[in-house]
Write a protein that holds these residues in place. Structure first.
Motif, PDB file in Angstrom:
ATOM      1  N   LYS A 268       0.842  -1.188   0.000  1.00  0.00           N
ATOM      2  CA  LYS A 268       0.000   0.000   0.000  1.00  0.00           C
ATOM      3  C   LYS A 268       0.883   1.246   0.000  1.00  0.00           C
ATOM      4  O   LYS A 268       1.980   1.248   0.559  1.00  0.00           O
ATOM      5  CB  LYS A 268      -0.909   0.015   1.223  1.00  0.00           C
ATOM      6  CG  LYS A 268      -1.943  -1.090   1.258  1.00  0.00           C
ATOM      7  CD  LYS A 268      -2.741  -1.042   2.551  1.00  0.00           C
ATOM      8  CE  LYS A 268      -3.750  -2.179   2.620  1.00  0.00           C
ATOM      9  NZ  LYS A 268      -4.490  -2.193   3.919  1.00  0.00           N
ATOM     10  N   VAL A 269       0.367   2.310  -0.614  1.00  0.00           N
ATOM     11  CA  VAL A 269       1.067   3.590  -0.628  1.00  0.00           C
ATOM     12  C   VAL A 269       0.158   4.640  -0.003  1.00  0.00           C
ATOM     13  O   VAL A 269      -1.019   4.758  -0.372  1.00  0.00           O
ATOM     14  CB  VAL A 269       1.458   4.007  -2.059  1.00  0.00           C
ATOM     15  CG1 VAL A 269       2.174   5.356  -2.046  1.00  0.00           C
ATOM     16  CG2 VAL A 269       2.351   2.939  -2.698  1.00  0.00           C
ATOM     17  N   LEU A 270       0.698   5.386   0.975  1.00  0.00           N
ATOM     18  CA  LEU A 270      -0.067   6.398   1.689  1.00  0.00           C
ATOM     19  C   LEU A 270       0.589   7.763   1.523  1.00  0.00           C
ATOM     20  O   LEU A 270       1.813   7.860   1.397  1.00  0.00           O
ATOM     21  CB  LEU A 270      -0.139   6.076   3.188  1.00  0.00           C
ATOM     22  CG  LEU A 270      -0.496   4.662   3.622  1.00  0.00           C
ATOM     23  CD1 LEU A 270      -0.490   4.574   5.144  1.00  0.00           C
ATOM     24  CD2 LEU A 270      -1.829   4.224   3.051  1.00  0.00           C
ATOM     25  N   SER A 271      -0.244   8.794   1.550  1.00  0.00           N
ATOM     26  CA  SER A 271       0.245  10.165   1.477  1.00  0.00           C
ATOM     27  C   SER A 271      -0.363  10.953   2.628  1.00  0.00           C
ATOM     28  O   SER A 271      -1.509  10.715   3.026  1.00  0.00           O
ATOM     29  CB  SER A 271      -0.144  10.802   0.142  1.00  0.00           C
ATOM     30  OG  SER A 271       0.178  12.177   0.124  1.00  0.00           O
ATOM     31  N   ALA A 272       0.399  11.905   3.192  1.00  0.00           N
ATOM     32  CA  ALA A 272      -0.110  12.733   4.278  1.00  0.00           C
ATOM     33  C   ALA A 272       0.657  14.046   4.317  1.00  0.00           C
ATOM     34  O   ALA A 272       1.707  14.200   3.689  1.00  0.00           O
ATOM     35  CB  ALA A 272       0.016  12.007   5.620  1.00  0.00           C
ATOM     36  N   LYS A 273       0.113  14.972   5.101  1.00  0.00           N
ATOM     37  CA  LYS A 273       0.789  16.251   5.281  1.00  0.00           C
ATOM     38  C   LYS A 273       1.919  16.143   6.307  1.00  0.00           C
ATOM     39  O   LYS A 273       2.823  16.972   6.338  1.00  0.00           O
ATOM     40  CB  LYS A 273      -0.217  17.306   5.739  1.00  0.00           C
ATOM     41  CG  LYS A 273      -1.330  17.570   4.736  1.00  0.00           C
ATOM     42  CD  LYS A 273      -2.368  18.509   5.328  1.00  0.00           C
ATOM     43  CE  LYS A 273      -3.546  18.717   4.371  1.00  0.00           C
ATOM     44  NZ  LYS A 273      -4.596  19.577   4.977  1.00  0.00           N
ATOM     45  N   LEU A 274       1.819  15.122   7.174  1.00  0.00           N
ATOM     46  CA  LEU A 274       2.777  14.980   8.270  1.00  0.00           C
ATOM     47  C   LEU A 274       2.908  13.513   8.634  1.00  0.00           C
ATOM     48  O   LEU A 274       1.917  12.771   8.624  1.00  0.00           O
ATOM     49  CB  LEU A 274       2.298  15.769   9.498  1.00  0.00           C
ATOM     50  CG  LEU A 274       3.065  15.584  10.812  1.00  0.00           C
ATOM     51  CD1 LEU A 274       4.441  16.235  10.718  1.00  0.00           C
ATOM     52  CD2 LEU A 274       2.279  16.161  11.986  1.00  0.00           C
ATOM     53  N   ILE A 275       4.110  13.096   8.979  1.00  0.00           N
ATOM     54  CA  ILE A 275       4.314  11.774   9.558  1.00  0.00           C
ATOM     55  C   ILE A 275       4.928  11.942  10.947  1.00  0.00           C
ATOM     56  O   ILE A 275       5.790  12.805  11.158  1.00  0.00           O
ATOM     57  CB  ILE A 275       5.213  10.887   8.671  1.00  0.00           C
ATOM     58  CG1 ILE A 275       5.322   9.484   9.269  1.00  0.00           C
ATOM     59  CG2 ILE A 275       6.579  11.499   8.445  1.00  0.00           C
ATOM     60  CD1 ILE A 275       5.924   8.455   8.329  1.00  0.00           C
ATOM     61  N   VAL A 276       4.438  11.154  11.901  1.00  0.00           N
ATOM     62  CA  VAL A 276       4.954  11.181  13.270  1.00  0.00           C
ATOM     63  C   VAL A 276       5.564   9.826  13.591  1.00  0.00           C
ATOM     64  O   VAL A 276       4.899   8.792  13.442  1.00  0.00           O
ATOM     65  CB  VAL A 276       3.850  11.513  14.289  1.00  0.00           C
ATOM     66  CG1 VAL A 276       4.444  11.559  15.705  1.00  0.00           C
ATOM     67  CG2 VAL A 276       3.168  12.835  13.958  1.00  0.00           C
ATOM     68  N   ALA A 277       6.808   9.821  14.012  1.00  0.00           N
ATOM     69  CA  ALA A 277       7.494   8.593  14.409  1.00  0.00           C
ATOM     70  C   ALA A 277       7.195   8.310  15.873  1.00  0.00           C
ATOM     71  O   ALA A 277       7.604   9.062  16.760  1.00  0.00           O
ATOM     72  CB  ALA A 277       8.998   8.714  14.184  1.00  0.00           C
ATOM     73  N   ALA A 278       6.431   7.236  16.102  1.00  0.00           N
ATOM     74  CA  ALA A 278       6.165   6.745  17.464  1.00  0.00           C
ATOM     75  C   ALA A 278       6.509   5.268  17.492  1.00  0.00           C
ATOM     76  O   ALA A 278       5.825   4.465  18.128  1.00  0.00           O
ATOM     77  CB  ALA A 278       4.705   6.982  17.827  1.00  0.00           C
ATOM     78  N   ASP A 279       7.569   4.920  16.783  1.00  0.00           N
ATOM     79  CA  ASP A 279       7.905   3.513  16.528  1.00  0.00           C
ATOM     80  C   ASP A 279       9.077   3.014  17.348  1.00  0.00           C
ATOM     81  O   ASP A 279       9.825   2.127  16.927  1.00  0.00           O
ATOM     82  CB  ASP A 279       8.159   3.290  15.029  1.00  0.00           C
ATOM     83  CG  ASP A 279       9.081   4.330  14.407  1.00  0.00           C
ATOM     84  OD1 ASP A 279       9.463   5.292  15.102  1.00  0.00           O
ATOM     85  OD2 ASP A 279       9.399   4.191  13.211  1.00  0.00           O
ATOM     86  N   GLY A 280       9.243   3.555  18.553  1.00  0.00           N
ATOM     87  CA  GLY A 280      10.191   2.980  19.497  1.00  0.00           C
ATOM     88  C   GLY A 280      11.606   3.500  19.400  1.00  0.00           C
ATOM     89  O   GLY A 280      11.959   4.277  18.515  1.00  0.00           O
ATOM     90  N   ALA A 281      12.427   3.047  20.345  1.00  0.00           N
ATOM     91  CA  ALA A 281      13.795   3.547  20.465  1.00  0.00           C
ATOM     92  C   ALA A 281      14.644   3.266  19.240  1.00  0.00           C
ATOM     93  O   ALA A 281      15.595   3.992  18.962  1.00  0.00           O
ATOM     94  CB  ALA A 281      14.450   2.935  21.708  1.00  0.00           C
ATOM     95  N   PHE A 282      14.309   2.203  18.508  1.00  0.00           N
ATOM     96  CA  PHE A 282      15.073   1.859  17.300  1.00  0.00           C
ATOM     97  C   PHE A 282      14.316   2.303  16.048  1.00  0.00           C
ATOM     98  O   PHE A 282      14.336   1.636  15.029  1.00  0.00           O
ATOM     99  CB  PHE A 282      15.333   0.352  17.251  1.00  0.00           C
ATOM    100  CG  PHE A 282      16.103  -0.159  18.433  1.00  0.00           C
ATOM    101  CD1 PHE A 282      17.478  -0.014  18.497  1.00  0.00           C
ATOM    102  CD2 PHE A 282      15.454  -0.770  19.498  1.00  0.00           C
ATOM    103  CE1 PHE A 282      18.194  -0.476  19.587  1.00  0.00           C
ATOM    104  CE2 PHE A 282      16.156  -1.241  20.596  1.00  0.00           C
ATOM    105  CZ  PHE A 282      17.536  -1.087  20.643  1.00  0.00           C
ATOM    106  N   SER A 283      13.656   3.436  16.128  1.00  0.00           N
ATOM    107  CA  SER A 283      12.746   3.954  15.110  1.00  0.00           C
ATOM    108  C   SER A 283      13.261   3.831  13.676  1.00  0.00           C
ATOM    109  O   SER A 283      14.197   4.521  13.272  1.00  0.00           O
ATOM    110  CB  SER A 283      12.458   5.425  15.393  1.00  0.00           C
ATOM    111  OG  SER A 283      11.782   6.019  14.319  1.00  0.00           O
ATOM    112  N   PRO A 284      12.638   2.952  12.869  1.00  0.00           N
ATOM    113  CA  PRO A 284      13.020   2.861  11.457  1.00  0.00           C
ATOM    114  C   PRO A 284      12.750   4.157  10.701  1.00  0.00           C
ATOM    115  O   PRO A 284      13.493   4.506   9.780  1.00  0.00           O
ATOM    116  CB  PRO A 284      12.153   1.712  10.922  1.00  0.00           C
ATOM    117  CG  PRO A 284      11.776   0.912  12.123  1.00  0.00           C
ATOM    118  CD  PRO A 284      11.651   1.913  13.230  1.00  0.00           C
ATOM    119  N   CYS A 285      11.689   4.878  11.089  1.00  0.00           N
ATOM    120  CA  CYS A 285      11.386   6.132  10.395  1.00  0.00           C
ATOM    121  C   CYS A 285      12.462   7.180  10.640  1.00  0.00           C
ATOM    122  O   CYS A 285      12.875   7.896   9.722  1.00  0.00           O
ATOM    123  CB  CYS A 285      10.021   6.655  10.838  1.00  0.00           C
ATOM    124  SG  CYS A 285       8.627   5.782  10.102  1.00  0.00           S
ATOM    125  N   CYS A 286      12.923   7.289  11.886  1.00  0.00           N
ATOM    126  CA  CYS A 286      14.003   8.234  12.179  1.00  0.00           C
ATOM    127  C   CYS A 286      15.282   7.852  11.436  1.00  0.00           C
ATOM    128  O   CYS A 286      16.011   8.716  10.934  1.00  0.00           O
ATOM    129  CB  CYS A 286      14.246   8.289  13.686  1.00  0.00           C
ATOM    130  SG  CYS A 286      12.916   9.066  14.630  1.00  0.00           S
TER     131      CYS A 286
END
Length: 392
Positions: free
Chosen positions: A154-172
């Motif tokens: 799936k592909v998603l689009s947004a105005k903002l992404i928030v990383a709440a994915d833990g200490a080893f955050s893949p997004c960060c």
């Protein structure tokens, strides 16, 4: 491609609280996607497992503001008294809710219970899509939006992404957001225990030469144990037979609750401070353990993360038309700087002060505990942090 206003990576305590609080604060004006890798099942979900956490008085007040506390209260155990002591020495101090004119100093909840409650709330909310089990495998940012590709394709689009994915955050990591680390050279041994005496809403933090031992009150007169030990000693303790484990714990904690009669399944995790100085970037914000993961001493980590969530929600609610504006995000980072720095310095200092048996340090900390007990003004800064009554 499906479009949202906000994508939240991570649906555990920080991410789920953020989604529900943001929906409440904006009166349902936003479309929110929560991307979570694990189903809400304590046997699998690392964020909603069998551990228990302490919610400070301030955190409970924040959850009330976002209309989340009423559901959680039914699975929460009140902390009415906190006893702090140094093993083998006279220094000690106590905090009681009656002395502070509050109903409770805080509450203990099991993550698995809160996970089920949050899952029900999110599933019933038409403004929040929970994409689970799924994960972000590609993240791209543009001037006016962010796009992510999920493991499900799936592909998603947004105005903002928030990383709440833990200490080893893949997004960060995906945007190369720097992280600093300090290894405390300790391991937390976790278990639920049953003691001879009823806990009566009492929580205990006992400092030893090898690290703190904390017992938090739970339902059915159980206690949640967090026992901080050097790695080699933690390995040894995890391998002990139940009777030997109880004997070793009894020796470390003492007899303030009588005999420690039983212990449940044991687990452990290394204690490492992970801290990101920068918690915003272009159309990107960070909350909770992805922003900072603390030592469990004094129970500050989750409560600090909830203050991240509350501050971000308040900032975003003021710019609903375009959530990713850097002006709002930079304001969020500025608001969080002092609280994050002070809380990290407090917990790190307590670890250094109370995790060794060097006699000058031992003398100083016992004098400090004694003075805090007989001179209330000296106790106030610790009380404010314990209760979560800090500026954010």
């Amino acid at each position: 491609m499906k479009q949202y206003d906000v994508i939240i990576s991570g649906g555990a305590m920080a991410g789920a609280t953020l989604a529900l609080a943001l929906d409440q604060k904006t009166s349902g004006a936003l479309s929110i996607a929560v991307v979570e890798a694990y189903k809400t099942d304590h046997a699998q979900h690392p964020g909603f497992d069998a551990r228990a956490i302490a919610l400070s008085h301030g955190t409970v007040e924040t959850l009330k503001q976002f209309e989340l506390w009423e559901d959680i209260q039914g699975v929460a155990t009140a902390i009415e008294h906190i006893h702090v002591s140094d093993r083998g020495h006279a220094g000690m101090t106590e905090i009681a809710c009656d002395d502070l004119a509050v109903g409770a100093l805080g509450y203990v909840v099991e993550l698995a219970d809160v996970g089920r409650i949050y899952d029900q709330r999110i599933q019933a909310n038409d403004n929040i899509d929970l994409l689970c089990p799924d994960s972000i495998v590609d993240l791209r940012r543009f001037e006016d939006r962010v796009e992510v590709k999920l493991n499900s394709q799936k592909v998603l689009s947004a105005k903002l992404i928030v990383a709440a994915d833990g200490a080893f955050s893949p997004c960060c990591d995906a945007i190369n957001l720097p992280q600093e680390q300090t290894d405390f050279e300790q391991v937390a041994v976790i278990a639920n225990v049953v003691c001879q005496e009823a806990h009566q809403g009492r929580a205990f933090e006992r400092f030893t030469a090898t690290g703190p031992v904390a017992l938090l009150p739970m339902s059915d007169d159980r206690m949640s144990l967090v026992w901080c030990l050097p790695p080699d000693e933690a390995d040894e303790v995890l391998k002990l037979a139940d009777s030997e484990f109880l004997q070793r714990l009894q020796s470390s904690f003492g007899w303030r609750l009588g005999a420690i009669n039983a212990a449940g399944e044991r687990s452990s995790y290394p204690l490492i401070l992970r801290y990101r100085p920068q918690i915003v970037s272009h159309r990107f914000a960070v909350v909770g353990n992805a922003a900072q993961a603390l030592h469990p001493i004094a129970g500050q980590g989750f409560n600090l993360g909830i203050r991240d969530v509350a501050s971000l929600v308040e900032e975003l609610a003021q710019q609903v038309a375009d959530l990713g504006q850097y002006r709002g995000l930079s304001s969020y980072q500025a608001r969080r700087r002092e609280d994050r720095t002070a809380t990290i310095e407090l917990t790190s200092s307590l670890v250094r002060l109370f995790s060794n048996d060097w006699w000058p340090t031992r003398l100083g900390r016992n004098a400090g505990l004694f003075c805090a007990d007989v001179l209330p003004p000296l106790k106030q800064p610790l009380l404010n942090r314990t209760l979560g009554l800090v500026e954010r």
